[in-house]
Design a protein around this motif. Structure first.
Motif, PDB file in Angstrom:
ATOM      1  N   ILE A  43      31.793  34.981  39.061  1.00  0.00           N
ATOM      2  CA  ILE A  43      32.923  34.692  39.748  1.00  0.00           C
ATOM      3  C   ILE A  43      34.236  35.035  39.095  1.00  0.00           C
ATOM      4  N   ALA A  44      34.475  34.709  37.558  1.00  0.00           N
ATOM      5  CA  ALA A  44      35.256  34.544  36.756  1.00  0.00           C
ATOM      6  C   ALA A  44      35.768  36.114  36.517  1.00  0.00           C
ATOM      7  N   VAL A  45      34.632  37.006  36.295  1.00  0.00           N
ATOM      8  CA  VAL A  45      34.997  38.548  36.193  1.00  0.00           C
ATOM      9  C   VAL A  45      35.583  39.243  37.433  1.00  0.00           C
ATOM     10  N   ALA A  46      34.998  38.695  38.581  1.00  0.00           N
ATOM     11  CA  ALA A  46      35.615  39.020  40.027  1.00  0.00           C
ATOM     12  C   ALA A  46      37.006  38.826  40.017  1.00  0.00           C
ATOM     13  N   LEU A  47      37.387  37.599  39.745  1.00  0.00           N
ATOM     14  CA  LEU A  47      38.676  36.948  39.830  1.00  0.00           C
ATOM     15  C   LEU A  47      39.627  37.825  39.041  1.00  0.00           C
ATOM     16  N   ALA A  48      39.235  38.197  37.822  1.00  0.00           N
ATOM     17  CA  ALA A  48      40.228  38.930  36.838  1.00  0.00           C
ATOM     18  C   ALA A  48      40.366  40.245  37.412  1.00  0.00           C
ATOM     19  N   ILE A  49      39.358  40.965  38.003  1.00  0.00           N
ATOM     20  CA  ILE A  49      39.389  42.310  38.445  1.00  0.00           C
ATOM     21  C   ILE A  49      40.506  42.379  39.853  1.00  0.00           C
ATOM     22  N   ALA A  52      44.267  42.138  38.486  1.00  0.00           N
ATOM     23  CA  ALA A  52      44.230  43.031  37.667  1.00  0.00           C
ATOM     24  C   ALA A  52      44.776  44.060  38.842  1.00  0.00           C
ATOM     25  N   SER A  53      43.765  44.399  39.954  1.00  0.00           N
ATOM     26  CA  SER A  53      44.187  45.296  40.948  1.00  0.00           C
ATOM     27  C   SER A  53      45.581  44.876  41.491  1.00  0.00           C
ATOM     28  N   PHE A  54      45.820  43.736  41.829  1.00  0.00           N
ATOM     29  CA  PHE A  54      46.944  43.149  42.540  1.00  0.00           C
ATOM     30  C   PHE A  54      48.343  43.451  41.591  1.00  0.00           C
ATOM     31  N   LEU A  55      48.224  43.268  40.418  1.00  0.00           N
ATOM     32  CA  LEU A  55      49.126  43.587  39.474  1.00  0.00           C
ATOM     33  C   LEU A  55      49.447  44.970  39.559  1.00  0.00           C
ATOM     34  N   ILE A  56      48.460  45.886  39.290  1.00  0.00           N
ATOM     35  CA  ILE A  56      48.644  47.387  39.604  1.00  0.00           C
ATOM     36  C   ILE A  56      49.293  47.888  40.694  1.00  0.00           C
ATOM     37  N   LEU A  57      48.847  47.342  41.842  1.00  0.00           N
ATOM     38  CA  LEU A  57      49.430  47.723  43.016  1.00  0.00           C
ATOM     39  C   LEU A  57      50.897  47.553  43.178  1.00  0.00           C
ATOM     40  N   VAL A  58      51.142  45.837  42.685  1.00  0.00           N
ATOM     41  CA  VAL A  58      52.482  45.783  42.828  1.00  0.00           C
ATOM     42  C   VAL A  58      53.377  46.483  41.874  1.00  0.00           C
ATOM     43  N   SER A  59      53.051  47.010  40.852  1.00  0.00           N
ATOM     44  CA  SER A  59      53.868  47.687  39.712  1.00  0.00           C
ATOM     45  C   SER A  59      53.970  49.252  40.247  1.00  0.00           C
ATOM     46  N   ILE A  60      53.195  49.687  41.099  1.00  0.00           N
ATOM     47  CA  ILE A  60      53.314  51.107  41.365  1.00  0.00           C
ATOM     48  C   ILE A  60      54.869  51.670  41.680  1.00  0.00           C
TER      49      ILE A  60
END
Length: 270
Positions: A43-49, A52-60
């Protein structure tokens, strides 16, 4: 308080104490035990991924703005200088260039007019009489029977062939001993189909050119046209021709002459 804690661990399916008790004396290397034991970490690994994916999408969009800004700065730094394209002044001391060479003379050609077929009779035009034309006398003279009659010397004598001349067409062609049927028997008995061409299924006709000498021997053996894709067939055809017995030589004007012969040898798989 300890009873309440024990109850909470029992209701929590991923609690280590509950899993140790439930899977006691059972295979723990795979199955539900491993899934429950690694549940929290998964659960912790999935939450971290996901974060991170959300931050990358927001930063594009921001990253794209930075790239466009860098391109604009590079374009602004380009300096454009004007070039003087006016031709240099002519130097009056320089001699003018030589005139171009004259064009080559035009060759006169005669246009060929195709003949026309017609049913009308052809009438020859009258001869043109010039000063150089022979004069025909109209005077008559008396001749006696004692006048000599001059007979032109005979010029159609038979000319003997040259020593090393090779004939293509002769009065009496060269012949294999026993005739053409014996030659075919000799070829069928002597030819060995090349193994490479046989396995590849290559067939065709090889045309072998050779010279039958005055004594009947075979020389100057070559391939006039070989089998396509089958060099082994060409070599075998040349080998068979070279081992042929002496032929009956060709004759021209009563003399034995050298004659060139072309022999087709067919390679086929039955």
């Amino acid at each position: 308080m300890s009873e309440n804690t024990s109850f909470n661990e029992w209701t929590d399916v991923v609690a280590e104490g509950r899993n140790a008790l439930v899977f006691e004396d059972k295979n723990k290397l795979y199955g539900a035990f491993e899934l429950r034991r690694r549940y929290n970490r998964t659960i912790a690994v999935a939450l971290a991924i996901a974060v991170a994916s959300f931050l990358i999408l927001v930063s594009i969009p921001k990253i794209m703005e930075l790239i466009e800004g860098m391109k604009a700065d590079q374009v602004k730094n380009v300096e454009i200088t004007s070039a003087d394209l006016t031709p240099p002044p002519l130097d009056e001391t320089t001699p003018p260039p030589p005139p171009p060479p004259p064009p080559p003379p035009v060759e006169q050609t005669i246009k060929f007019t195709p003949p026309v077929v017609t049913d009308e009779p052809i009438v020859d035009p009258p001869p043109v009489i010039t000063d150089d034309s022979p004069k025909i006398s109209t005077d008559t003279h008396d001749k006696t029977g004692d006048d000599d009659i001059v007979v032109p010397e005979e010029t159609n004598k038979v000319v003997a062939p040259k020593e090393d001349e090779i004939f293509l067409v002769v009065e009496q062609p060269a012949d294999f001993p026993g005739g053409i049927n014996e030659m075919y028997k000799f070829i069928q008995k002597s030819v060995q189909y090349p193994q490479v061409e046989k396995e590849a299924g290559i067939t065709g006709t090889c045309y072998v050119s050779f010279v039958v000498e005055k004594n009947g021997s075979i020389t100057d053996v070559s391939i006039a046209r070989g089998v396509s894709g089958g060099p082994g067939c060409d070599k075998e055809a040349m080998r068979v021709v070279k081992i042929m017995p002496a032929w009956k030589p060709a004759r021209q004007a009563g003399h034995e002459v050298r004659c060139r012969f072309t022999l087709p040898i067919k390679f086929s798989i039955k």
